[in-house]
Design an enzyme around this catalytic site. Sequence first.
Site, PDB file in Angstrom:
ATOM      1  N   ARG A 180       0.847  -1.201   0.000  1.00 51.77           N
ATOM      2  CA  ARG A 180       0.000   0.000   0.000  1.00 51.77           C
ATOM      3  C   ARG A 180       0.876   1.242   0.000  1.00 51.77           C
ATOM      4  O   ARG A 180       1.913   1.277   0.666  1.00 51.77           O
ATOM      5  CB  ARG A 180      -0.872   0.035   1.252  1.00 51.77           C
ATOM      6  CG  ARG A 180      -1.958  -1.019   1.274  1.00 51.77           C
ATOM      7  CD  ARG A 180      -2.659  -1.009   2.630  1.00 51.77           C
ATOM      8  NE  ARG A 180      -3.380   0.234   2.876  1.00 51.77           N
ATOM      9  CZ  ARG A 180      -4.628   0.458   2.486  1.00 51.77           C
ATOM     10  NH1 ARG A 180      -5.277  -0.454   1.805  1.00 51.77           N
ATOM     11  NH2 ARG A 180      -5.227   1.595   2.749  1.00 51.77           N
ATOM     12  N   LEU A 181       0.422   2.232  -0.737  1.00 54.41           N
ATOM     13  CA  LEU A 181       1.118   3.517  -0.740  1.00 54.41           C
ATOM     14  C   LEU A 181       0.765   4.244   0.560  1.00 54.41           C
ATOM     15  O   LEU A 181      -0.406   4.344   0.911  1.00 54.41           O
ATOM     16  CB  LEU A 181       0.654   4.328  -1.953  1.00 54.41           C
ATOM     17  CG  LEU A 181       1.366   5.663  -2.204  1.00 54.41           C
ATOM     18  CD1 LEU A 181       2.850   5.441  -2.496  1.00 54.41           C
ATOM     19  CD2 LEU A 181       0.702   6.405  -3.364  1.00 54.41           C
ATOM     20  N   HIS A 217      12.728  -2.268  -2.293  1.00 55.46           N
ATOM     21  CA  HIS A 217      12.064  -2.393  -3.589  1.00 55.46           C
ATOM     22  C   HIS A 217      12.934  -3.251  -4.514  1.00 55.46           C
ATOM     23  O   HIS A 217      14.151  -3.068  -4.572  1.00 55.46           O
ATOM     24  CB  HIS A 217      11.839  -1.007  -4.197  1.00 55.46           C
ATOM     25  CG  HIS A 217      11.078  -1.067  -5.483  1.00 55.46           C
ATOM     26  ND1 HIS A 217       9.707  -1.254  -5.521  1.00 55.46           N
ATOM     27  CD2 HIS A 217      11.493  -1.017  -6.768  1.00 55.46           C
ATOM     28  CE1 HIS A 217       9.324  -1.317  -6.782  1.00 55.46           C
ATOM     29  NE2 HIS A 217      10.386  -1.180  -7.565  1.00 55.46           N
TER      30      HIS A 217
HETATM   31  C1  GAR Z   1      10.291  -8.070  -1.971  1.00 60.28           C
HETATM   32  O1  GAR Z   1      11.015  -8.505  -3.089  1.00 60.28           O
HETATM   33  C2  GAR Z   1      10.181  -6.564  -1.955  1.00 60.28           C
HETATM   34  O2  GAR Z   1      11.296  -5.935  -2.543  1.00 60.28           O
HETATM   35  C3  GAR Z   1       8.941  -6.326  -2.766  1.00 60.28           C
HETATM   36  O3  GAR Z   1       8.071  -7.359  -2.416  1.00 60.28           O
HETATM   37  C4  GAR Z   1       8.823  -8.506  -2.063  1.00 60.28           C
HETATM   38  C5  GAR Z   1       8.292  -9.018  -0.752  1.00 60.28           C
HETATM   39  O4  GAR Z   1       8.842 -10.258  -0.428  1.00 60.28           O
HETATM   40  N1  GAR Z   1       8.395  -5.054  -2.502  1.00 60.28           N
HETATM   41  C6  GAR Z   1       7.750  -4.321  -3.421  1.00 60.28           C
HETATM   42  O5  GAR Z   1       7.573  -4.685  -4.545  1.00 60.28           O
HETATM   43  C7  GAR Z   1       7.266  -2.965  -2.912  1.00 60.28           C
HETATM   44  N2  GAR Z   1       6.849  -2.163  -4.014  1.00 60.28           N
HETATM   45  P1  GAR Z   1       8.688 -10.860   1.040  1.00 60.28           P
HETATM   46  O6  GAR Z   1       7.208 -10.750   1.401  1.00 60.28           O
HETATM   47  O7  GAR Z   1       9.109 -12.273   0.898  1.00 60.28           O
HETATM   48  O8  GAR Z   1       9.542 -10.074   1.967  1.00 60.28           O
END
Ligand code: GAR
Length: 201
Positions: free
Chosen positions: A90-91, A108
Amino acid sequence: MRLAVLASGYGSNLQAIIDAVGNGKIKGRVEIVISDNADAYALERAGRHDIAAVHIDPRRFSDREDYDRAILTLLQGKNIGLVVLAGYMRLLSPVLVEGFRGKIMNIHPSLLPSFPGLDGVQQAIDYGVKVSGCTVHFVDEGLDTGPIILQEAVPVYDHDTADSLQERIHEVEHRLYPRAIQLFIAGKLNLEGRRCFQNEA
Ligand code: GAR
């Protein structure tokens, strides 16, 4: 330092943070995990480590600001020093960003400012870049626009799918995020405008 982690999904970054607290690489503790998703595996991970796991359902609130106000109140009540977004989809509204200005980090899965927003990994594959990676940054009001703390490159191979690239990016994230968090806790991050430097404090 008391940390709060906001996570929407699988929570492997949360796990890396919990592990880093456990082995002393992060000198703080995860006080609470908050999710907008009742089914987030991240909540289960928190429960298994005796960390407060709270689901706050966005549908119970009239808008984004209202939702974030509830989170802000919860965080302030727990004397949180750093808010860590770990796969939080969420933003954040200005309510939360303002309340914890300079004390919210996000990770990210791309080398920002390339491929912000949703599906950063798929965006990199589709664009055809040969190098992607991950970025830890402070959160401001924009979409993945805040000052960059750490970045690391990950190669993109011809045979990569979003899944295989995500897997290699995850490995790097699990190392990079705990490092960035400990730099913050140790007071070693210095902001000059939007440039973030490491000092020897
Ligand atoms: C991670 O790769 C993170 O960089 C990305 O979601 C994944 C979560 O993995 N975040 C985004 O894309 C934010 N825009 P996780 O739930 O296994 O930590």
